[in-house]
Design a protein around this motif. Sequence first.
Motif, short mmCIF file in Angstrom:
data_model
loop_
_atom_site.label_atom_id
_atom_site.label_comp_id
_atom_site.label_asym_id
_atom_site.label_seq_id
_atom_site.Cartn_x
_atom_site.Cartn_y
_atom_site.Cartn_z
N ALA A 108 0.83 -1.21 0.00
CA ALA A 108 0.00 0.00 0.00
C ALA A 108 0.87 1.26 0.00
CB ALA A 108 -0.93 -0.01 1.21
N ARG A 109 1.95 1.23 0.77
CA ARG A 109 2.83 2.39 0.85
C ARG A 109 3.50 2.65 -0.50
NH1 ARG A 109 5.50 0.98 5.06
NH2 ARG A 109 7.48 0.33 4.14
N LEU A 110 3.93 1.58 -1.17
CA LEU A 110 4.56 1.74 -2.48
C LEU A 110 3.60 2.37 -3.48
CD1 LEU A 110 6.50 -1.65 -2.87
CD2 LEU A 110 7.51 0.63 -2.63
N VAL A 111 2.36 1.87 -3.48
CA VAL A 111 1.39 2.35 -4.47
C VAL A 111 0.93 3.77 -4.13
CG1 VAL A 111 -0.90 1.98 -5.45
CG2 VAL A 111 0.63 0.03 -5.07
N ILE A 112 0.47 3.97 -2.91
CA ILE A 112 -0.06 5.28 -2.52
C ILE A 112 1.03 6.35 -2.54
CG2 ILE A 112 -1.14 6.56 -0.62
CD1 ILE A 112 -2.55 3.88 0.11
N GLY A 113 2.25 5.94 -2.14
CA GLY A 113 3.36 6.89 -2.15
C GLY A 113 3.78 7.30 -3.54
N THR A 114 3.41 6.53 -4.54
CA THR A 114 3.80 6.85 -5.92
C THR A 114 3.22 8.19 -6.36
OG1 THR A 114 4.10 4.54 -6.58
CG2 THR A 114 3.61 6.12 -8.33
N PRO A 148 -8.35 0.03 -2.56
CA PRO A 148 -9.17 -0.27 -1.39
C PRO A 148 -8.67 0.45 -0.16
CG PRO A 148 -8.69 -2.28 -2.62
CD PRO A 148 -7.85 -1.18 -3.23
N SER A 149 -9.55 0.87 0.71
CA SER A 149 -9.16 1.61 1.91
C SER A 149 -8.28 0.73 2.79
CB SER A 149 -10.39 2.04 2.69
OG SER A 149 -11.18 0.92 3.04
N GLN A 150 -7.27 1.36 3.36
CA GLN A 150 -6.31 0.62 4.18
C GLN A 150 -6.59 0.80 5.66
OE1 GLN A 150 -4.09 -1.32 2.47
NE2 GLN A 150 -5.30 -0.57 0.74
#
Length: 269
Positions: A214-220, A267-269
């Motif tokens: 999630a961090r990799l994707v959202i941080g992108t 999706p919400s984390q």
Amino acid sequence: MHTKLKNKKIALFGLGEAGSIIAIDMHKAGLNITAYDPKQVVIPEGINRAQTASEAATGADMVIALTAGDDALGALDQAITDIPTSALYADFSTNSASAKLAMADRAAGYGFDFVDVALMTVVPGKSLRTPVTISGTGAVRFEKIFTSLGMPVNRLDADAGEAATRKLLRSVMMKGLAAVIIESMRAGEAAGCSDWLWQNLSDEIAQADQTLIARLVIGTERHARRRLYEMECSAKLLRDLDIKPTMTQATIDSLKLVIDSGLPAIPSQ
């Protein structure tokens, strides 16, 4: 084991790696397997070899097709007039949704049930324990039979093709990940640090969890411009090492798309 299958005839098309492994496990479970493969392959002990597809399919209660994707429709057609209307045809090929729908339509035209079976991981090491996602008119029948044999089955109440769609969506990441690692390792070899790189990548993947993903994707999105510059530097490095940056360039293009259009729904984390 599904006791109702003990005296039934099960036809199997395709004795490649996956087909042979599953055939062996089904035979060990006490099932009667008649297999057909047009190639001169080794026949596992206890498996009956048919000389033709028609011979295998005639009188079969279930046909299991474990062929290559581009052979799947031909495998169905080769004996379609010999498959009883009471039979279940289970296609395990990795294929497009449209191909699965075409096979389902063909089966319906001849009056027998069809199930789209998507293997969700590799068969070696798991055999009948390989998780599958299934859809189509024969899905309920397939689930009853194969769960009794120990197979983890995720049944979708949907048309054939829906299971295939989920498999291919997963493949975008899984096969893409393999391609990225291969490109990275080619560059690592050229740079003289392949042992270090392999260990570093292995450690990162082994420690990955949902939070990291999630961090990799959202941080992108937040860091897209910085990451874009970093990947442009990576692409230059690969070119300097005489390695074609195919996957690296795809990452650059993806980052530009994120800058222009943002992220897809997550999706919400």
